[in-house]
Design an enzyme around this catalytic site. Structure first.
Site, PDB file in Angstrom:
ATOM      1  N   ASP A  35     -31.725  40.450  -0.964  1.00 33.08           N
ATOM      2  CA  ASP A  35     -32.481  41.059  -0.093  1.00 33.08           C
ATOM      3  C   ASP A  35     -31.664  42.146   0.142  1.00 33.08           C
ATOM      4  OD1 ASP A  35     -34.177  39.836   2.657  1.00 33.08           O
ATOM      5  OD2 ASP A  35     -33.274  41.510   2.689  1.00 33.08           O
ATOM      6  N   ASN A  92     -41.731  31.912   5.512  1.00 33.43           N
ATOM      7  CA  ASN A  92     -42.028  32.555   6.506  1.00 33.43           C
ATOM      8  C   ASN A  92     -42.954  32.849   6.497  1.00 33.43           C
ATOM      9  OD1 ASN A  92     -39.904  32.652   8.666  1.00 33.43           O
ATOM     10  ND2 ASN A  92     -38.911  34.740   7.423  1.00 33.43           N
ATOM     11  N   VAL A 101     -43.550  40.578   5.188  1.00 34.38           N
ATOM     12  CA  VAL A 101     -44.061  41.034   3.516  1.00 34.38           C
ATOM     13  C   VAL A 101     -44.699  39.918   3.314  1.00 34.38           C
ATOM     14  CG1 VAL A 101     -43.406  41.963   1.704  1.00 34.38           C
ATOM     15  CG2 VAL A 101     -42.064  41.634   3.116  1.00 34.38           C
ATOM     16  N   HIS A 105     -42.418  34.042  -0.818  1.00 32.14           N
ATOM     17  CA  HIS A 105     -40.746  34.585  -0.800  1.00 32.14           C
ATOM     18  C   HIS A 105     -39.836  33.612  -0.112  1.00 32.14           C
ATOM     19  CE1 HIS A 105     -41.395  37.592   2.556  1.00 32.14           C
ATOM     20  NE2 HIS A 105     -40.649  37.142   3.052  1.00 32.14           N
ATOM     21  N   HIS A 107     -36.203  32.451   0.921  1.00 36.76           N
ATOM     22  CA  HIS A 107     -35.238  33.055   1.007  1.00 36.76           C
ATOM     23  C   HIS A 107     -33.880  32.133   0.631  1.00 36.76           C
ATOM     24  CE1 HIS A 107     -36.569  36.117   4.308  1.00 36.76           C
ATOM     25  NE2 HIS A 107     -37.311  35.909   4.250  1.00 36.76           N
TER      26      HIS A 107
HETATM   27  P1  AMP Z   1     -40.173  38.266   5.533  1.00 39.01           P
HETATM   28  O1  AMP Z   1     -39.134  38.497   7.157  1.00 39.01           O
HETATM   29  O2  AMP Z   1     -39.367  36.934   5.820  1.00 39.01           O
HETATM   30  O3  AMP Z   1     -41.358  38.982   5.263  1.00 39.01           O
HETATM   31  O4  AMP Z   1     -38.785  38.783   4.914  1.00 39.01           O
HETATM   32  C1  AMP Z   1     -38.719  39.730   4.082  1.00 39.01           C
HETATM   33  C2  AMP Z   1     -37.609  40.341   3.255  1.00 39.01           C
HETATM   34  O5  AMP Z   1     -37.418  41.804   2.600  1.00 39.01           O
HETATM   35  C3  AMP Z   1     -36.945  41.381   4.735  1.00 39.01           C
HETATM   36  O6  AMP Z   1     -35.263  40.179   4.757  1.00 39.01           O
HETATM   37  C4  AMP Z   1     -36.587  42.580   4.334  1.00 39.01           C
HETATM   38  O7  AMP Z   1     -35.271  42.643   4.096  1.00 39.01           O
HETATM   39  C5  AMP Z   1     -36.685  42.136   2.949  1.00 39.01           C
HETATM   40  N1  AMP Z   1     -36.674  43.361   2.000  1.00 39.01           N
HETATM   41  C6  AMP Z   1     -38.227  44.322   2.703  1.00 39.01           C
HETATM   42  N2  AMP Z   1     -37.732  45.510   1.951  1.00 39.01           N
HETATM   43  C7  AMP Z   1     -37.742  45.182   0.077  1.00 39.01           C
HETATM   44  C8  AMP Z   1     -36.738  45.917  -0.722  1.00 39.01           C
HETATM   45  N3  AMP Z   1     -36.600  46.805  -1.411  1.00 39.01           N
HETATM   46  N4  AMP Z   1     -36.341  44.987  -1.891  1.00 39.01           N
HETATM   47  C9  AMP Z   1     -35.283  43.884  -1.123  1.00 39.01           C
HETATM   48  N5  AMP Z   1     -35.884  43.228  -0.313  1.00 39.01           N
HETATM   49  C10 AMP Z   1     -36.797  43.821   0.857  1.00 39.01           C
END
Ligand code: AMP
Length: 119
Positions: A35, A92, A101, A105, A107
């Site tokens: 992340d 999430n 995003v 995914h 975590h």
């Molecule tokens: P969520 O809030 O569950 O949608 O998690 C999305 C995660 O993606 C967050 O923890 C961000 O820090 C992570 N994230 C966003 N952009 C990137 C990226 N380019 N590379 C790696 N992680 C990312």
């Protein structure tokens, strides 16, 4: 089911290597990468290579795919020596859970004590 990539999806672009990421593990159907904004000493995201927006969009036939996401997270925790100390797996879904995003995914968080209940 074949899940085509979505051209404007950040994680699809990482899967296609159009956007750089610090990759931890890869299988034919999954990619795991660090992340970019880690919330723990170990914070890895495990994503399916095909585009699935949220857990709400999962099909019954994709249950085993989700199982393999969990097993890959477990393997990464073992490989990085924090499986025994402990870790948290989080999916999430949508706005109130803080999904930012819209590509499924998982975590994987570890390396520190994680409080409960979550914020
Ligand atoms: P969520 O809030 O569950 O949608 O998690 C999305 C995660 O993606 C967050 O923890 C961000 O820090 C992570 N994230 C966003 N952009 C990137 C990226 N380019 N590379 C790696 N992680 C990312």
């Amino acid at each position: 089911m074949d899940r085509p990539a979505k051209a404007d999806c950040l994680f699809c672009r990482i899967v296609k290597r159009e956007v750089p990421a610090d990759i931890v593990a890869e299988t034919d159907e999954l990619l795991a990468f660090h992340d970019v904004n880690p919330q723990a000493p170990h914070h890895v995201l495990i994503v399916p290579k095909g585009h699935i927006a949220t857990t709400n969009d999962l099909l019954a036939e994709e249950a085993a795919l989700v199982g393999r996401m969990v097993l890959l997270a477990r393997d990464i925790a073992e490989d990085h020596d924090f499986a025994q100390s402990g870790y948290r797996l989080v999916l999430n879904c949508n706005r109130q859970a803080g999904q930012s995003v819209y590509h499924l995914h998982l975590h994987l968080l570890g390396g520190r004590y994680l409080s409960w209940p979550p914020g």
